[in-house]
Design a protein around this motif. Structure first.
Motif, PDB file in Angstrom:
ATOM      1  N   PHE A 126      55.803 -23.252  40.270  1.00 38.46           N
ATOM      2  CA  PHE A 126      55.120 -21.975  40.069  1.00 38.46           C
ATOM      3  C   PHE A 126      55.888 -21.238  38.982  1.00 38.46           C
ATOM      4  CE2 PHE A 126      54.392 -17.491  40.571  1.00 38.46           C
ATOM      5  CZ  PHE A 126      53.057 -17.376  40.949  1.00 38.46           C
ATOM      6  N   ALA A 127      55.242 -20.988  37.852  1.00 43.04           N
ATOM      7  CA  ALA A 127      55.911 -20.348  36.712  1.00 43.04           C
ATOM      8  C   ALA A 127      55.132 -19.116  36.276  1.00 43.04           C
ATOM      9  CB  ALA A 127      56.021 -21.332  35.547  1.00 43.04           C
ATOM     10  N   ALA A 128      55.841 -18.039  36.001  1.00 45.38           N
ATOM     11  CA  ALA A 128      55.224 -16.805  35.521  1.00 45.38           C
ATOM     12  C   ALA A 128      55.856 -16.413  34.193  1.00 45.38           C
ATOM     13  CB  ALA A 128      55.407 -15.680  36.541  1.00 45.38           C
ATOM     14  N   LEU A 129      55.024 -16.025  33.236  1.00 49.12           N
ATOM     15  CA  LEU A 129      55.555 -15.596  31.946  1.00 49.12           C
ATOM     16  C   LEU A 129      56.234 -14.241  32.087  1.00 49.12           C
ATOM     17  CD1 LEU A 129      52.959 -16.604  29.209  1.00 49.12           C
ATOM     18  CD2 LEU A 129      54.803 -17.925  30.242  1.00 49.12           C
ATOM     19  N   SER A 130      57.485 -14.193  31.720  1.00 48.46           N
ATOM     20  CA  SER A 130      58.245 -12.954  31.729  1.00 48.46           C
ATOM     21  C   SER A 130      58.652 -12.646  30.295  1.00 48.46           C
ATOM     22  CB  SER A 130      59.452 -13.079  32.654  1.00 48.46           C
ATOM     23  OG  SER A 130      60.115 -11.849  32.789  1.00 48.46           O
ATOM     24  N   ALA A 131      59.820 -12.031  30.114  1.00 48.07           N
ATOM     25  CA  ALA A 131      60.271 -11.673  28.764  1.00 48.07           C
ATOM     26  C   ALA A 131      61.771 -11.415  28.789  1.00 48.07           C
ATOM     27  CB  ALA A 131      59.554 -10.429  28.262  1.00 48.07           C
ATOM     28  N   ARG A 132      62.406 -11.732  27.682  1.00 46.40           N
ATOM     29  CA  ARG A 132      63.846 -11.477  27.571  1.00 46.40           C
ATOM     30  C   ARG A 132      64.153  -9.990  27.765  1.00 46.40           C
ATOM     31  NH1 ARG A 132      67.849 -14.524  25.424  1.00 46.40           N
ATOM     32  NH2 ARG A 132      66.336 -15.950  24.474  1.00 46.40           N
ATOM     33  N   VAL A 133      63.255  -9.112  27.319  1.00 42.10           N
ATOM     34  CA  VAL A 133      63.514  -7.677  27.444  1.00 42.10           C
ATOM     35  C   VAL A 133      63.494  -7.215  28.901  1.00 42.10           C
ATOM     36  CG1 VAL A 133      62.684  -7.110  25.131  1.00 42.10           C
ATOM     37  CG2 VAL A 133      61.092  -7.041  27.068  1.00 42.10           C
ATOM     38  N   GLY A 134      63.068  -8.107  29.815  1.00 43.46           N
ATOM     39  CA  GLY A 134      63.132  -7.780  31.227  1.00 43.46           C
ATOM     40  C   GLY A 134      64.490  -8.070  31.843  1.00 43.46           C
ATOM     41  N   SER A 135      65.407  -8.607  31.047  1.00 45.70           N
ATOM     42  CA  SER A 135      66.760  -8.849  31.525  1.00 45.70           C
ATOM     43  C   SER A 135      67.559  -7.550  31.475  1.00 45.70           C
ATOM     44  CB  SER A 135      67.450  -9.916  30.660  1.00 45.70           C
ATOM     45  OG  SER A 135      68.833  -9.944  30.910  1.00 45.70           O
ATOM     46  N   ILE A 136      68.049  -7.096  32.609  1.00 48.32           N
ATOM     47  CA  ILE A 136      68.828  -5.858  32.648  1.00 48.32           C
ATOM     48  C   ILE A 136      70.138  -6.024  31.877  1.00 48.32           C
ATOM     49  CG2 ILE A 136      70.081  -4.274  34.177  1.00 48.32           C
ATOM     50  CD1 ILE A 136      67.933  -4.830  36.291  1.00 48.32           C
ATOM     51  N   SER A 137      70.775  -7.172  32.033  1.00 46.47           N
ATOM     52  CA  SER A 137      72.063  -7.384  31.373  1.00 46.47           C
ATOM     53  C   SER A 137      71.925  -7.537  29.862  1.00 46.47           C
ATOM     54  CB  SER A 137      72.755  -8.617  31.956  1.00 46.47           C
ATOM     55  OG  SER A 137      71.983  -9.787  31.739  1.00 46.47           O
ATOM     56  N   TYR A 147      57.437  -1.648  30.183  1.00 47.12           N
ATOM     57  CA  TYR A 147      57.379  -3.103  30.016  1.00 47.12           C
ATOM     58  C   TYR A 147      58.670  -3.742  30.497  1.00 47.12           C
ATOM     59  CZ  TYR A 147      56.335  -7.592  27.780  1.00 47.12           C
ATOM     60  OH  TYR A 147      56.086  -8.938  27.535  1.00 47.12           O
ATOM     61  N   ARG A 148      59.807  -3.177  30.088  1.00 46.71           N
ATOM     62  CA  ARG A 148      61.092  -3.717  30.538  1.00 46.71           C
ATOM     63  C   ARG A 148      61.191  -3.686  32.063  1.00 46.71           C
ATOM     64  NH1 ARG A 148      65.218  -4.353  26.783  1.00 46.71           N
ATOM     65  NH2 ARG A 148      64.986  -3.330  24.759  1.00 46.71           N
ATOM     66  N   ALA A 149      60.852  -2.538  32.635  1.00 47.40           N
ATOM     67  CA  ALA A 149      61.002  -2.380  34.081  1.00 47.40           C
ATOM     68  C   ALA A 149      60.058  -3.308  34.843  1.00 47.40           C
ATOM     69  CB  ALA A 149      60.741  -0.928  34.474  1.00 47.40           C
ATOM     70  N   SER A 150      58.835  -3.480  34.344  1.00 46.86           N
ATOM     71  CA  SER A 150      57.877  -4.332  35.049  1.00 46.86           C
ATOM     72  C   SER A 150      58.271  -5.799  34.961  1.00 46.86           C
ATOM     73  CB  SER A 150      56.470  -4.126  34.481  1.00 46.86           C
ATOM     74  OG  SER A 150      56.389  -4.511  33.122  1.00 46.86           O
ATOM     75  N   LYS A 151      58.818  -6.222  33.839  1.00 45.47           N
ATOM     76  CA  LYS A 151      59.269  -7.607  33.724  1.00 45.47           C
ATOM     77  C   LYS A 151      60.547  -7.827  34.529  1.00 45.47           C
ATOM     78  CE  LYS A 151      56.065  -9.382  31.090  1.00 45.47           C
ATOM     79  NZ  LYS A 151      55.176 -10.465  31.579  1.00 45.47           N
ATOM     80  N   ALA A 152      61.402  -6.812  34.608  1.00 46.52           N
ATOM     81  CA  ALA A 152      62.575  -6.915  35.488  1.00 46.52           C
ATOM     82  C   ALA A 152      62.134  -7.043  36.940  1.00 46.52           C
ATOM     83  CB  ALA A 152      63.486  -5.703  35.300  1.00 46.52           C
ATOM     84  N   ALA A 153      61.090  -6.298  37.303  1.00 50.07           N
ATOM     85  CA  ALA A 153      60.544  -6.403  38.658  1.00 50.07           C
ATOM     86  C   ALA A 153      59.981  -7.795  38.903  1.00 50.07           C
ATOM     87  CB  ALA A 153      59.462  -5.346  38.872  1.00 50.07           C
ATOM     88  N   LEU A 154      59.289  -8.345  37.910  1.00 52.00           N
ATOM     89  CA  LEU A 154      58.765  -9.707  38.030  1.00 52.00           C
ATOM     90  C   LEU A 154      59.902 -10.704  38.221  1.00 52.00           C
ATOM     91  CD1 LEU A 154      56.554 -11.859  37.860  1.00 52.00           C
ATOM     92  CD2 LEU A 154      56.764 -11.755  35.362  1.00 52.00           C
ATOM     93  N   ASN A 155      60.970 -10.542  37.450  1.00 50.72           N
ATOM     94  CA  ASN A 155      62.112 -11.447  37.584  1.00 50.72           C
ATOM     95  C   ASN A 155      62.700 -11.401  38.990  1.00 50.72           C
ATOM     96  OD1 ASN A 155      61.775 -12.085  34.888  1.00 50.72           O
ATOM     97  ND2 ASN A 155      63.396 -10.700  34.182  1.00 50.72           N
ATOM     98  N   MET A 156      62.798 -10.205  39.559  1.00 53.47           N
ATOM     99  CA  MET A 156      63.321 -10.076  40.916  1.00 53.47           C
ATOM    100  C   MET A 156      62.371 -10.709  41.930  1.00 53.47           C
ATOM    101  SD  MET A 156      65.619  -9.243  43.042  1.00 53.47           S
ATOM    102  CE  MET A 156      66.776  -8.130  42.235  1.00 53.47           C
ATOM    103  N   LEU A 157      61.072 -10.528  41.727  1.00 51.77           N
ATOM    104  CA  LEU A 157      60.102 -11.150  42.622  1.00 51.77           C
ATOM    105  C   LEU A 157      60.202 -12.673  42.554  1.00 51.77           C
ATOM    106  CD1 LEU A 157      57.118  -8.760  41.887  1.00 51.77           C
ATOM    107  CD2 LEU A 157      58.069  -9.195  44.161  1.00 51.77           C
ATOM    108  N   VAL A 158      60.370 -13.206  41.345  1.00 55.17           N
ATOM    109  CA  VAL A 158      60.537 -14.651  41.196  1.00 55.17           C
ATOM    110  C   VAL A 158      61.755 -15.133  41.974  1.00 55.17           C
ATOM    111  CG1 VAL A 158      61.226 -16.423  39.525  1.00 55.17           C
ATOM    112  CG2 VAL A 158      59.283 -14.943  39.034  1.00 55.17           C
TER     113      VAL A 158
END
Length: 234
Positions: A126-137, A147-158
């Motif tokens: 199961f793969a979801a497209l995220s983004a480097r800008v979703g990396s907090i670090s 956009y950053r916050a939503s992709k960070a949220a996606l990363n945490m959900l993954v």
């Protein structure tokens, strides 16, 4: 892939999603390739903002060969009259809610209905497209708050989904993928800042990410990888 396996592409009307669908159909390996999108009708309709449509799409897939690959190739960065925020003063509650609904909540609901369809033994992805800008670090520039916050949220959900899925099948791989900058409507307003050779056409992006998926191992589950297969820290 195993006999009678199917693949699922959510967001198949978008640039990368359409390329994923075309490549998987052309290269074979799956008996059925399901392409879902909000703009499609009938059994191919799936709206990330409508859980009933997600459940209906999953039920349609469940009636055929078992899926071993599910890719969520969706996302929103801007729309007419609304650009990514550059400063705190531009924050808007309605826009923040919409970006999170599309970029994080929608993929999570897809996982809710589609992860149980993956095999209980053997490899499934199961793969979801995220983004480097979703990396907090990796955030050194700020801006693009929603956009950053939503992709960070996606990363945490993954990460969280991967932990839960491991209890059901420890060979299932749940990952987030960064495709790089792809020549689509999402990136078009911002392509002027892309370095030469770093703007990918959709077919190349799809092929690169499918190569990454092919090389993934069970210990990679719950992580974020770029188009070269390099892990991006959360």
């Amino acid at each position: 892939m195993a006999e009678r396996a199917s693949a699922v592409i959510v967001g198949a009307s978008g640039g990368i999603g359409a390329a994923f669908e075309a490549v998987l159909v052309e290269e074979g390996g799956f008996e059925v390739v399901h392409g879902f999108a909000r703009s499609r009708s009938g059994a191919q309709h799936l709206d990330l903002l409508d859980e009933e449509s997600i459940a209906a799409a999953a039920a349609h897939v469940a009636r055929g060969p078992q899926p071993r690959l599910v890719i969520v190739a969706t996302g929103i960065l801007h729309e007419t009259g609304r650009a990514p925020e550059k400063a705190l003063r531009e924050l808007d509650a309605g826009w923040l809610a919409k970006v999170h609904a599309v970029n994080a909540i929608g993929p999570a609901l897809v996982a809710k209905h589609f992860l149980p369809l993956l095999p209980r033994s053997g490899r499934g992805v199961f793969a979801a497209l995220s983004a480097r800008v979703g990396s907090i670090s990796d955030n050194h520039l700020g801006g693009w708050h929603g956009y950053r916050a939503s992709k960070a949220a996606l990363n945490m959900l993954v990460r969280t989904l991967a932990i839960e899925e491991k209890r059901r099948n420890d060979r299932t791989i749940v990952v987030a993928l960064h495709p790089g900058t792809v020549d689509t409507a999402l990136s078009r307003p911002f392509q002027g800042h892309v370095q030469p050779g770093r703007l990918f056409d959709t077919e190349r992006a799809a092929l690169q990410l499918l190569d990454v998926i092919e090389d993934l191992k069970a210990p990679d589950s719950g992580k974020l990888f770029d188009y070269e297969g390099k892990e991006i820290p959360f």
